[in-house]
Design a protein around this motif. Structure first.
Motif, short mmCIF file in Angstrom:
data_model
loop_
_atom_site.label_atom_id
_atom_site.label_comp_id
_atom_site.label_asym_id
_atom_site.label_seq_id
_atom_site.Cartn_x
_atom_site.Cartn_y
_atom_site.Cartn_z
N VAL A 34 -4.08 0.93 -7.31
CA VAL A 34 -3.88 -0.52 -6.50
C VAL A 34 -2.44 -0.51 -5.94
O VAL A 34 -2.39 -1.02 -4.90
N LEU A 35 -1.39 -0.35 -6.63
CA LEU A 35 -0.03 -0.37 -5.96
C LEU A 35 0.14 0.51 -5.03
O LEU A 35 0.79 0.63 -3.98
N SER A 36 -0.65 1.97 -5.08
CA SER A 36 -0.32 3.03 -4.02
C SER A 36 -1.06 2.80 -2.76
O SER A 36 -0.57 2.60 -1.83
N ARG A 37 -2.25 1.94 -2.90
CA ARG A 37 -3.04 1.65 -1.60
C ARG A 37 -2.36 0.31 -1.06
O ARG A 37 -2.21 0.03 0.24
N ALA A 38 -1.87 -0.63 -1.84
CA ALA A 38 -1.06 -1.69 -1.34
C ALA A 38 0.21 -1.26 -0.50
O ALA A 38 0.54 -1.99 0.39
N ASN A 39 0.75 -0.32 -1.04
CA ASN A 39 2.01 0.28 -0.58
C ASN A 39 1.59 0.87 0.92
O ASN A 39 2.51 0.50 1.91
N LEU B 106 8.88 3.50 -6.35
CA LEU B 106 9.41 2.63 -5.40
C LEU B 106 8.75 1.34 -5.25
O LEU B 106 7.65 1.13 -5.24
N PRO B 107 9.52 0.22 -4.53
CA PRO B 107 8.98 -0.86 -4.13
C PRO B 107 7.99 -0.55 -3.07
O PRO B 107 8.02 0.23 -2.04
N LEU B 108 7.05 -1.59 -2.82
CA LEU B 108 6.07 -1.46 -1.67
C LEU B 108 6.72 -1.49 -0.48
O LEU B 108 7.54 -2.48 -0.09
N GLY B 109 6.12 -0.52 0.40
CA GLY B 109 6.77 -0.70 1.97
C GLY B 109 8.00 0.16 2.06
O GLY B 109 8.48 0.07 3.13
N ILE B 110 8.13 0.87 1.32
CA ILE B 110 9.51 2.09 1.68
C ILE B 110 9.01 3.73 1.96
O ILE B 110 9.39 4.12 2.92
N LEU B 111 8.24 4.01 1.08
CA LEU B 111 7.92 5.49 1.12
C LEU B 111 6.59 5.72 1.34
O LEU B 111 5.66 5.37 0.25
N SER C 21 -0.80 -1.28 -16.79
CA SER C 21 0.24 -1.97 -15.98
C SER C 21 0.76 -0.77 -15.19
O SER C 21 1.01 0.30 -15.79
N ALA C 22 1.31 -1.35 -14.10
CA ALA C 22 2.08 -0.25 -13.30
C ALA C 22 3.11 -1.19 -12.37
O ALA C 22 2.81 -2.37 -12.21
N ARG C 23 4.16 -0.61 -12.24
CA ARG C 23 5.09 -1.50 -11.47
C ARG C 23 5.98 -0.70 -10.18
O ARG C 23 6.18 0.52 -10.24
N ALA C 24 6.14 -1.27 -9.08
CA ALA C 24 6.71 -0.88 -8.04
C ALA C 24 8.05 -1.46 -7.73
O ALA C 24 8.27 -2.49 -7.15
N ARG D 84 -0.26 -10.27 -1.33
CA ARG D 84 -1.24 -10.97 -2.27
C ARG D 84 -2.86 -10.64 -1.97
O ARG D 84 -3.42 -10.23 -2.69
N ILE D 85 -3.22 -10.98 -0.66
CA ILE D 85 -4.22 -10.97 -0.45
C ILE D 85 -4.93 -9.48 -0.31
O ILE D 85 -5.85 -8.93 -0.85
N GLY D 86 -3.83 -8.64 0.22
CA GLY D 86 -3.98 -7.26 0.21
C GLY D 86 -4.16 -6.59 -1.33
O GLY D 86 -5.29 -5.72 -1.55
N LEU D 87 -3.48 -7.16 -2.16
CA LEU D 87 -3.74 -6.49 -3.80
C LEU D 87 -5.14 -6.64 -4.11
O LEU D 87 -5.68 -6.31 -4.81
N ARG D 88 -5.46 -8.27 -3.85
CA ARG D 88 -6.91 -8.50 -4.36
C ARG D 88 -8.06 -7.86 -3.70
O ARG D 88 -8.95 -7.42 -4.44
#
Length: 291
Positions: A126-131, A185-190, A159-162, A110-114
């Motif tokens: 945002v999601l790519s960097r959070a991943n 894919l979900p965050l933290g996999i690839l 909108s974007a979704r992981a 959550r903090i990382g996304l902010r």
């Protein structure tokens, strides 16, 4: 002659002593369990935002419920905050697992996304960097997430979704549905995963609802059924708001959506985020078509 009552046998005394000890231990375990429940709920709620941003024409609300067995710290979260350029950011997510590690990772994500949202151009970035950030913390857990960016000037919702459960929409004409947008894919996999961005102009009256899977899926409920019930609730709320001429109440809708979780038979925690938007004089008809 006075008769004396026979003394209890040593085995009976031992049994009573053992029962007393076990009762005391059980009482202590109940008290400890109750303290754990209160601590878990307090920890989870402390990690959620105290309020959500809103602008004229966009009303927001969220609800969270802890795991229904009351014993686990969940990894679900929602968030909403202002971006430096005046846009509004919203997200809902779910970290795998139900323990302290999941809660810690949830807080980090959550903090990382902010942090990354302040510099990223769109939700996909945002999601790519959070991943990448989640991969860097060297955890075995992963997280699903939907991230939104709303521009109050253009009324464009990006909108974007992981790997997260689909969102739900409803419009003032009575139509509603599930936004089965493509995602990654979900965050933290690839490493290096990319996340497609879908853009919609919210020019008509309607609602957009984001949930975690604890709301719509469980042993007694298919996710399609859960999302269908959420869509029906959103549609009813929008139509009621139109009839009253004061717009749908996002808080009331979020509370009703959260009740769907009671039907699923799921023991997971649950989070709901609702965006209710009003119509504007100009703009194309069909606010929910990708554009």
């Amino acid at each position: 002659m006075t008769r004396r009552r026979p003394s209890r046998s040593a085995s009976a005394d031992d049994l009573l002593t053992t029962l007393g000890r076990l009762t005391a231990q059980a009482r202590r375990r109940v008290e400890l369990q109750h303290a754990r429940v209160e601590l878990a709920e307090a920890l989870q709620r402390a990690m959620l935002p105290p309020f959500l941003p809103a602008v004229p024409g966009l009303r927001t609300a969220a609800r969270y419920a802890p795991a229904r067995d009351g014993l686990d710290i969940g990894g679900d979260w929602y968030d909403g905050f202002l971006l430096p350029d005046g846009a509004l950011a919203f997200c809902v997510g779910d970290v795998q697992g139900h323990d302290v590690e999941a809660a810690v990772i949830m807080g980090q994500v959550r903090i990382g996304l902010r942090a990354v949202a302040a510099a990223a151009g769109d939700p996909g970035q945002v999601l790519s960097r959070a991943n990448d950030l989640m991969l860097s913390v060297d955890s075995t857990l992963f997280a699903t997430c939907t991230f939104l960016r709303f521009d109050p000037v253009t009324r464009v919702l990006e909108s974007a979704r992981a790997g997260h459960v689909a969102s739900v929409w409803a419009a003032a004409d009575g139509s509603s549905g599930v936004a089965e947008d493509p995602g990654g894919l979900p965050l933290g996999i690839l490493p290096g995963e990319t996340y497609p961005v879908i853009r919609r102009r919210l020019t008509d009256t309607g609602a957009f609802v984001l949930v975690t899977d604890g709301v719509v899926e469980g042993p007694a409920f298919a996710v399609e059924d859960g999302l269908g019930r959420v869509a029906a609730l959103a549609s009813a709320a929008v139509l009621a708001g139109e009839a009253a001429r004061d717009g749908a109440d996002p808080g009331a809708l979020a509370a009703e959506v959260l009740k769907v979780a009671e039907l699923t038979g799921h023991s997971d925690d649950a989070a709901v985020l609702v965006l209710c938007h009003d119509s504007v004089p100009e703009g194309p008809v069909g606010a929910y078509g990708p554009g």
